[in-house]
Design an enzyme around this catalytic site. Structure first.
Site, short mmCIF file in Angstrom:
data_model
loop_
_atom_site.label_atom_id
_atom_site.label_comp_id
_atom_site.label_asym_id
_atom_site.label_seq_id
_atom_site.Cartn_x
_atom_site.Cartn_y
_atom_site.Cartn_z
N ASP A 180 38.64 -0.74 5.59
CA ASP A 180 38.76 -0.40 4.15
C ASP A 180 39.99 -0.53 3.70
O ASP A 180 39.66 -1.15 2.15
CB ASP A 180 38.76 1.05 4.62
CG ASP A 180 37.44 2.23 4.60
OD1 ASP A 180 36.58 1.65 4.19
OD2 ASP A 180 37.59 3.03 5.28
N LEU A 181 41.01 -0.31 4.47
CA LEU A 181 42.34 -1.24 4.02
C LEU A 181 42.31 -2.72 2.72
O LEU A 181 43.24 -3.19 1.72
CB LEU A 181 43.43 -0.92 4.82
CG LEU A 181 43.75 0.38 4.88
CD1 LEU A 181 44.98 0.77 6.17
CD2 LEU A 181 44.31 1.48 3.52
#
Length: 397
Positions: A180-181
């Protein structure tokens, strides 16, 4: 729109249609740099992460909900407005925002916005200068383009878990949602490239990335290890696959990490700790990689009588890069962390003054540091809804 915060992106308006983490992280990065970010949330709960916990903090609101620390981690420097995208009047509010926006960011599953009549191509046709970022789990097309994207599933599918853990039989996810990051970071990077190109062309464009793309994009030497050399990387704990000794080594009452990335550093380590640099099988990095277990045994034998603190001091003295493994609380209490501006204080509407992890960038001009200091707290649900609607209607706010 009205007065914008300071920062390199202070002339940009970002409409944030995202939730969970990848998209919110991308828009938070833009907000950190001064862009005005208007977060559009669904009626009721809003962003799913408002309910992800524990831990929750603060007193319950009228709906009985407390503040999620997960939500707080990804939504600083934003305003919040609640819009029901299935409601015609609310869609008009969104379209009015889009007409004024520089950037729109979304991370819906493929086809959802199109079914609502809000596909990115349609939005870009309304506003030809619009830069639109779309983040999915596995890509927008291809045989599995419609799959839902969740970080741990993507870490497994993208090979990251096969490279992480004690050994190949025990795959392990990374301790933070790195897929996600990274997708958020790549997304923000793509937005800035498209905004820059717009200065030449006068037109925006759609930028796409995914959790799969972001994770594969960071395979680094593990990728070329396969594509060029035909070797499949496998998990091997806390030691480097191509450099030795490089990793976590036991000592008396603990462990330290060292990085011996050159023959010069190997010679320093040997001189400093009485290791014979000509030990059979350890003379070169290639030999040490091939005989990793022997290299680990020799180094740990040399460290056996040293406690961690004096060992780290000795490693620094002889010039070998080294460090400890800190717990999260130790990281935030570390003077070096604070010296880099990695903590910020904000006044939250429900929590009062709170400390948050801060942006990882600092800026310096001819007259010294120009890093932005005044950051917005993560918003309450619909905290700015009335003001944004009034602003769009042309009222003084």
């Amino acid at each position: 729109m009205t007065t914008r915060p300071d920062g390199p992106l202070a002339d940009l308006l970002v409409v944030d249609l995202t939730r969970a983490l990848a998209g919110p992280h991308a828009t938070m990065m833009l907000g950190d740099l001064g862009a005005r970010v208007v977060k559009v949330e669904a009626p009721g709960l809003g962003d799913d992460t408002r309910d992800w916990g524990p831990p929750f903090v603060g007193e319950p609101d009228e709906a009985g909900r407390r503040q999620s620390t997960y939500f707080l981690s990804a939504n600083r420097d934003k305003e919040s407005i609640v819009l029901d995208l299935k409601d015609a009047a609310d869609r008009e509010v969104l379209l009015a925002l889009v007409d004024r926006a520089d950037v729109v960011v979304e991370n819906f599953r493929t086809g959802v916005l199109e079914r609502l009549g809000l596909g990115l191509e349609e939005l870009c046709a309304r506003n030809p200068r619009l830069v639109a970022l779309s983040i999915t789990g596995f890509g927008h097309d291809g045989p599995e383009g419609g799959r839902a994207g969740y970080d741990q599933i993507a870490q497994g599918e993208a090979g990251v878990m096969s490279l992480t853990g004690t050994d190949p039989e025990h795959p392990q996810k990374v301790g933070v949602p790195v897929g996600d990051l990274l997708a958020g970071m790549y997304g923000a990077y793509g937005v800035l490239a498209a905004v820059h190109e717009r200065e030449r062309t006068g037109r925006g464009q759609v930028v796409r990335t995914s959790l799969l793309a972001a994770l594969v994009g960071t395979h680094a030497y593990q990728g070329t290890r396969w594509t060029v050399a035909g070797e499949v990387g496998r998990a091997q704990g806390n030691h480097h696959p191509s450099i030795s000794p490089y990793g976590l080594f036991r000592c008396r009452d603990g462990a330290v990490q060292i990085s011996v990335g050159s023959e010069g550093l190997w010679a320093r380590l040997c001189r400093g700790f009485g290791i014979d640099p000509a030990t059979p099988g350890l003379a070169t990095n290639s030999e040490r990689v091939a005989n990793r277990e022997l290299a680990i045994e020799v180094v740990e034998r040399a460290f056996a009588d040293w406690a961690p603190e004096p060992l780290l001091a000795r490693l620094a003295e002889v010039g070998v890069p080294a460090g400890r493994v800190r717990a999260i609380d130790e990281v935030y209490e570390w003077d070096q962390t604070r010296s880099q501006g990695l903590l910020i204080d904000v006044d939250h509407a429900a929590l009062g003054n709170v400390t948050l992890p801060g942006p990882p960038l600092r800026f310096f001009g001819p007259d010294g540091e120009t890093t932005r200091r005044d950051h917005r707290p993560p918003p309450l649900l619909d905290e700015h809804g009335d003001a944004i609607r009034a602003e769009l209607a042309g009222e003084d706010v």
